[in-house]
Design an enzyme around this catalytic site. Sequence first.
Site, PDB file in Angstrom:
ATOM      1  N   GLU A 194      34.300  42.990  52.122  1.00 22.72           N
ATOM      2  CA  GLU A 194      34.030  41.544  52.142  1.00 22.72           C
ATOM      3  C   GLU A 194      35.318  40.877  51.679  1.00 22.72           C
ATOM      4  O   GLU A 194      35.603  40.846  50.479  1.00 22.72           O
ATOM      5  CB  GLU A 194      32.875  41.193  51.186  1.00 22.72           C
ATOM      6  CG  GLU A 194      31.568  41.906  51.474  1.00 22.72           C
ATOM      7  CD  GLU A 194      30.775  41.256  52.601  1.00 22.72           C
ATOM      8  OE1 GLU A 194      31.221  40.225  53.143  1.00 22.72           O
ATOM      9  OE2 GLU A 194      29.719  41.795  52.942  1.00 22.72           O
ATOM     10  N   CYS A 204      34.784  32.278  48.529  1.00 17.93           N
ATOM     11  CA  CYS A 204      35.331  32.870  49.752  1.00 17.93           C
ATOM     12  C   CYS A 204      34.901  32.082  50.990  1.00 17.93           C
ATOM     13  O   CYS A 204      35.558  32.132  52.015  1.00 17.93           O
ATOM     14  CB  CYS A 204      34.883  34.318  49.859  1.00 17.93           C
ATOM     15  SG  CYS A 204      33.101  34.504  49.755  1.00 17.93           S
TER      16      CYS A 204
HETATM   17  P1  NAD Z   1      41.034  41.233  43.950  1.00 10.89           P
HETATM   18  O1  NAD Z   1      41.206  41.935  45.231  1.00 10.89           O
HETATM   19  O2  NAD Z   1      42.245  40.938  43.126  1.00 10.89           O
HETATM   20  O3  NAD Z   1      40.042  42.035  42.995  1.00 10.89           O
HETATM   21  C1  NAD Z   1      38.783  42.495  43.444  1.00 10.89           C
HETATM   22  C2  NAD Z   1      38.438  43.790  42.721  1.00 10.89           C
HETATM   23  O4  NAD Z   1      39.389  44.792  43.045  1.00 10.89           O
HETATM   24  C3  NAD Z   1      38.426  43.660  41.199  1.00 10.89           C
HETATM   25  O5  NAD Z   1      37.306  44.334  40.690  1.00 10.89           O
HETATM   26  C4  NAD Z   1      39.711  44.327  40.773  1.00 10.89           C
HETATM   27  O6  NAD Z   1      39.626  44.950  39.511  1.00 10.89           O
HETATM   28  C5  NAD Z   1      39.927  45.372  41.859  1.00 10.89           C
HETATM   29  N1  NAD Z   1      41.349  45.671  42.073  1.00 10.89           N
HETATM   30  C6  NAD Z   1      42.408  44.838  41.887  1.00 10.89           C
HETATM   31  N2  NAD Z   1      43.552  45.450  42.228  1.00 10.89           N
HETATM   32  C7  NAD Z   1      43.222  46.704  42.631  1.00 10.89           C
HETATM   33  C8  NAD Z   1      43.981  47.816  43.113  1.00 10.89           C
HETATM   34  N3  NAD Z   1      45.302  47.778  43.222  1.00 10.89           N
HETATM   35  N4  NAD Z   1      43.292  48.937  43.461  1.00 10.89           N
HETATM   36  C9  NAD Z   1      41.950  48.979  43.357  1.00 10.89           C
HETATM   37  N5  NAD Z   1      41.188  47.947  42.909  1.00 10.89           N
HETATM   38  C10 NAD Z   1      41.813  46.824  42.543  1.00 10.89           C
HETATM   39  O7  NAD Z   1      40.239  39.888  44.319  1.00 10.89           O
HETATM   40  P2  NAD Z   1      39.919  38.629  43.402  1.00 10.89           P
HETATM   41  O8  NAD Z   1      41.187  37.895  43.119  1.00 10.89           O
HETATM   42  O9  NAD Z   1      39.073  39.037  42.251  1.00 10.89           O
HETATM   43  O10 NAD Z   1      39.003  37.759  44.380  1.00 10.89           O
HETATM   44  C11 NAD Z   1      39.489  36.788  45.251  1.00 10.89           C
HETATM   45  C12 NAD Z   1      39.506  37.251  46.679  1.00 10.89           C
HETATM   46  O11 NAD Z   1      38.265  37.827  47.039  1.00 10.89           O
HETATM   47  C13 NAD Z   1      39.711  36.110  47.663  1.00 10.89           C
HETATM   48  O12 NAD Z   1      40.582  36.525  48.674  1.00 10.89           O
HETATM   49  C14 NAD Z   1      38.328  35.871  48.233  1.00 10.89           C
HETATM   50  O13 NAD Z   1      38.307  35.275  49.498  1.00 10.89           O
HETATM   51  C15 NAD Z   1      37.778  37.245  48.257  1.00 10.89           C
HETATM   52  N6  NAD Z   1      36.321  37.216  48.232  1.00 10.89           N
HETATM   53  C16 NAD Z   1      35.644  37.593  49.342  1.00 10.89           C
HETATM   54  C17 NAD Z   1      34.251  37.532  49.340  1.00 10.89           C
HETATM   55  C18 NAD Z   1      33.424  37.879  50.553  1.00 10.89           C
HETATM   56  O14 NAD Z   1      32.211  37.984  50.410  1.00 10.89           O
HETATM   57  N7  NAD Z   1      34.008  38.042  51.718  1.00 10.89           N
HETATM   58  C19 NAD Z   1      33.585  37.100  48.208  1.00 10.89           C
HETATM   59  C20 NAD Z   1      34.330  36.716  47.112  1.00 10.89           C
HETATM   60  C21 NAD Z   1      35.702  36.790  47.122  1.00 10.89           C
END
Ligand code: NAD
Length: 447
Positions: A188, A222
């Site tokens: 997602e 999002c």
């Molecule tokens: P992120 O990708 O930074 O983090 C998401 C998760 O991934 C967190 O739990 C984090 O700890 C983990 N993570 C971070 N870096 C990692 C790595 N190198 N390896 C493995 N795991 C890692 O995202 P965010 O900043 O928390 O959220 C914002 C983004 O999420 C935006 O782009 C938004 O559009 C998207 N989003 C999408 C949906 C959807 O349903 N499509 C919903 C909410 C947010």
Amino acid sequence: MEYRRTQLEALSRFMEEKKCEILQALNADLRRPAFEGELDEIGLVMNEVNTALNNLEYWMADEHVNKNLAMTFDSAFIRKDPYGVVLIISPFNYPFYLTLVPLVGAIAAGNCVIVKPSELSRCSEKLMAEVLPKYFDPDTFAVVTGGHETTTKLLENKFDYIEYAGSNTVGKMVMTAAAKHLTPLTLELGGKNPCYVDSCCDFQNAANRIVWGKSYNAGQACTAPDYVICTADTQDRLIPCLRQAIRCFYGCNPQESPDFGRMINDEHFRRVRALLDCGQVAIGGETDESDRYIAPTVLVNVKEWEPIMQQEVFGPVLPIFTVAGLDEAIQYINSKDRPLAAYAFSCDHQVVNRVLACTSSGGFCGNDCLMQAFLVSLPHGGIGCSGFGKINGRFSFDTFTHQRGCLTRCMGLEALNSVRYPPYTERKLQMLKFGTDVRRWNPCTLL
Ligand code: NAD
């Protein structure tokens, strides 16, 4: 089924008994108003739980399918098997909703689950890590906390299914890690959600809905409208209405409004503040680093190559990108990655339908923003760069379920089976084909 029910009931108890703590955590992390928290982080999760409890028996039941003549006496059905151990990795912006909605589906489908909430929404993560496990059976549920290092380590393990919501960059890393074990997954992701505004519009109504959609959770959604796309004339008519909506919702100084949230951390604050250098500020533009506050802002004269039109905004800044008309708007939208959501505002249904028919996105809403995500009966998920796989209600259950195609036959009736055994003859082939071929439906035969 009874075991799954007890776990879902336990989640429901957590939501009810810890409602105040959940709302406080959201306020501490994102300065989220209790109104918003109650509406989505609690209300939508409860809707998921109730939908699952109401439909569990029906969802879990074997699904009997059509048979051919040769299998008339057999039983052909789809068995809904759990995958096994599911990993759910969630982002910071809707910490409870984006952890617990997939969790409901994964539990309803009979899986063991490990959830990894975002480390950025610290208070929500702490509440989930310390309190949630007390409600669940520890043999089937666990919370893991930590940042990217922990998650990288966690992903070295072999899971049976991974559900990840977050940024595209990390999404690729998760998919790479999953590929090592051939683990199926749902991603997602984010993107730039276009919002087309037509010249035939109730401008104030459109502005109210766009401002609400862009300011909800301070734009950190999002599905938030990322940018408005319209003609220069439409922009001129829309701007006073956007100004009016912002003032009506948040007063003269939105920083003092209890209904307007904050950026999650300094890094995101600085990233969104830097975007204010693009185009020209038409409304808002004020910031306060000590409070991680960014005012509801509208930017005009933005160029396609500027950062605001290149990256997902994920904050309360709305750029307006002008085009010559509907055709050019559609062309522009289609020249970009397919977004998670697309929006179109027009009093003319044909215009709304044209945007729907001529573009591609994860979801769509005509004459409003975000509201499609409030319906448990609609799938939520992306397409192309905004991800793949679906969650919400029945779609979550299906996501976390292996649909096992099953056929059971009786030991007797060998005469019927013998037509497929050697020695092969033309007559046997004709009989077998008669019993197994799928014929085209001919509508004329109905007459
Ligand atoms: P992120 O990708 O930074 O983090 C998401 C998760 O991934 C967190 O739990 C984090 O700890 C983990 N993570 C971070 N870096 C990692 C790595 N190198 N390896 C493995 N795991 C890692 O995202 P965010 O900043 O928390 O959220 C914002 C983004 O999420 C935006 O782009 C938004 O559009 C998207 N989003 C999408 C949906 C959807 O349903 N499509 C919903 C909410 C947010």
